[in-house]
Design a protein around this motif. Structure first.
Motif, PDB file in Angstrom:
ATOM      1  N   ASN A  31      -2.067  10.046  11.715  1.00 12.80           N
ATOM      2  CA  ASN A  31      -2.746   9.318  10.652  1.00 12.80           C
ATOM      3  C   ASN A  31      -3.391   8.033  11.162  1.00 12.80           C
ATOM      4  O   ASN A  31      -4.511   7.675  10.775  1.00 12.80           O
ATOM      5  N   ALA A  52       0.043   5.274   1.018  1.00 13.80           N
ATOM      6  CA  ALA A  52      -0.744   5.084   2.242  1.00 13.80           C
ATOM      7  C   ALA A  52       0.149   4.488   3.323  1.00 13.80           C
ATOM      8  O   ALA A  52       0.821   3.477   3.103  1.00 13.80           O
ATOM      9  N   GLU A  56       0.826  -1.205   0.000  1.00 16.40           N
ATOM     10  CA  GLU A  56       0.000   0.000   0.000  1.00 16.40           C
ATOM     11  C   GLU A  56       0.863   1.258   0.000  1.00 16.40           C
ATOM     12  O   GLU A  56       0.535   2.244  -0.664  1.00 16.40           O
ATOM     13  N   TYR A  57       1.969   1.202   0.736  1.00 17.45           N
ATOM     14  CA  TYR A  57       2.844   2.387   0.770  1.00 17.45           C
ATOM     15  C   TYR A  57       3.543   2.589  -0.563  1.00 17.45           C
ATOM     16  O   TYR A  57       3.598   3.703  -1.096  1.00 17.45           O
ATOM     17  N   SER A 117       0.644   3.547  -3.313  1.00 14.32           N
ATOM     18  CA  SER A 117      -0.155   4.772  -3.183  1.00 14.32           C
ATOM     19  C   SER A 117       0.337   5.756  -2.139  1.00 14.32           C
ATOM     20  O   SER A 117      -0.216   6.847  -2.008  1.00 14.32           O
ATOM     21  N   HIS A 154      -0.856   4.000   6.854  1.00 12.39           N
ATOM     22  CA  HIS A 154      -1.475   3.549   8.104  1.00 12.39           C
ATOM     23  C   HIS A 154      -1.215   2.069   8.411  1.00 12.39           C
ATOM     24  O   HIS A 154      -1.083   1.692   9.581  1.00 12.39           O
TER      25      HIS A 154
END
Length: 334
Positions: free
Chosen positions: A182, A41, A35-36, A39, A43
Motif C-alpha cells: 500500500n 486508510a 485517518e485509520y 476511514s 498509508h
C-alpha cells in the motif's frame, strides 16, 4: 568547526529537512491515527512505522559500531517513573488529538500561517517548562523519585537472544510498513518514512560523534520537540544568557524548512479559530501536550521514534500511553 558550531548547523540542517518533509507529506502520528480510525486508510501509519524501522536499524548500527553510546541518552537512564511516564504519554496523546497535531506537526502548520498552531506552541512550550523546571518541577521530581523503577532495553537480555529479538521486531515493522504494498502507491509517504527515520539517525550521529568532545561534553540527543520548543521560547527572551543548542536550532530549522516549501508551493495562508470554544480546545491540547510530554520524557517523535530507536523500556511504556491517550482524545473530538 568547534563543538558549538557543529551542534548549531547540524540541528538547523536536520530541522530544515524535517520541516520540508512534513510540509510535503503531512507526516504526523496524529494524522495517521485519525485517518485509520475514521476511514481505515493505513498509508500514513505505515509511513510512521517505516520511519521507526529505519530509525531502529540506523541507531542500533551506530551503537554497534561504537559511534554513539546510547546509555548516555535520557531514554536509557538507569530508572524511570512507572507512574509519570505512562500518565504523561496518555496526557500527550489526548492533547495531540485536541490540538489536531503533535508538537512537530504544529511547528510545520505554524510556519505556513496557521495561527491556531501558534497558540498551541506557546501553550505547549510554557507548560513544558513549568513542568520541567518551573512551579510544577518540584512535584514532578518528588513523584519521579517515589515511583522510580529500573530502566531496561533489549541490551539487558542475554546476548544469545538479542539478535533474534531485534530481527523479529524489525521483520514485524517491515511487514506492517509494506503490507499489501500500500505504501508504494503513496510516494510522498514512502519518502517521508525513509527521510524522517534517517533524520533520527543523523541527530544521534551529530550529537554523539560529530560534536563529541571529551573536554566539552554535549548531551546525546536526536529529534524531539517538547523541551526544545520551550527552550526556543526561552532563548527568544533571554538569548544573551544562553547558548544555542541542537534542539533550538532544530526547531528553528523545522519552521524555516516548512515556511520555504509552503512559500514555493504557494501554500502560505493565514488561518484562525472559528469560535472561542475551539480556541479553548486548542489551548487545552497545547497544555496537555506540554505537561504530558515533559512527564513522558518526549512526544510522538521524541519517544515514538527517537526513544524507541534506542529500544528502551521507558519509551515503549510512553509510546503505549500516547496511543491510549490519542484514542481517548479521538472519541472526545469525533
Amino acid at each position: 568547526m568547534n563543538v558549538q558550531d557543529t551542534l548549531i548547523w547540524s540541528g538547523l540542517v536536520i530541522g530544515l529537512i524535517f520541516g520540508a518533509t512534513g510540509q510535503l507529506s503531512g507526516f504526523c502520528l496524529n494524522r495517521a491515527l485519525k485517518e485509520y480510525w475514521q476511514s481505515g486508510a493505513l498509508h500514513k501509519a505505515q509511513s510512521f512505522v517505516l520511519a521507526l524501522c529505519v530509525a531502529v536499524i540506523g541507531t542500533q548500527a551506530l551503537a554497534q559500531f561504537e559511534f554513539i553510546d546510547l546509555s548516555k541518552s535520557i531514554y536509557r537512564g538507569p530508572t524511570f517513573s512507572w507512574l509519570l511516564v505512562p500518565i504523561g504519554g496518555v496526557l500527550f496523546g489526548y492533547g495531540m488529538m485536541l490540538a489536531n497535531g503533535c508538537g512537530a506537526r504544529t511547528l510545520v502548520l505554524c510556519a505556513q500561517g496557521n495561527l491556531r498552531s501558534l497558540v498551541v506552541l506557546l501553550c505547549l512550550g510554557i507548560s513544558a517548562f513549568m513542568t520541567l523546571t518551573g512551579v510544577l518541577g518540584p512535584v514532578r521530581q518528588s513523584l519521579n523519585q517515589m515511583t522510580a523503577v529500573s530502566g531496561g532495553s533489549i541490551s539487558d537480555i542475554p546476548v544469545a537472544f538479542q539478535s533474534w529479538l531485534l530481527g523479529a521486531l524489525l521483520l514485524c515493522l517491515l511487514v506492517f510498513s509494506f503490507w499489501k504494498l500500500n505504501l508504494l502507491r503513496h510516494k510522498k509517504d514512502l519518502f517521508a518514512g525513509f527521510t524522517v527515520g534517517l533524520l533520527i539517525v543523523a541527530g544521534w550521529f551529530s550529537t554523539g560523534w560529530l560534536a563529541f568532545d571529551e573536554f566539552e561534553p554535549v548531551n546525546l540527543v536526536s529529534l524531539t520537540f517538547i523541551a526544545p520548543i520551550g527552550e526556543t521560547i526561552q532563548y527568544a527572551m533571554i538569548a544573551t544568557g544562553m547558548k544555542l543548542s541542537f534542539g533550538v536550532t532544530a526547531v528553528l530549522g523545522v519552521l524555516l524548512g516548512s515556511f520555504l516549501l509552503a512559500w514555493l508551493r504557494k501554500g502560505l495562508h493565514l488561518q484562525g479559530f472559528s469560535s472561542p470554544k475551539e480556541m479553548l480546545r486548542y489551548i487545552a491540547g497545547g497544555v496537555s501536550m506540554g505537561v504530558g510530554g515533559s512527564l513522558a520524557l518526549g512526544c510522538s517523535i521524541g519517544q515514538g521514534l527517537t526513544g524507541l530507536s534506542t529500544l528502551a523500556l521507558s519509551s515503549v511504556v510512553a509510546a503505549a500511553g500516547i496511543l491510549i491517550g490519542a484514542r481517548l482524545g479521538f472519541h472526545q473530538t469525533a
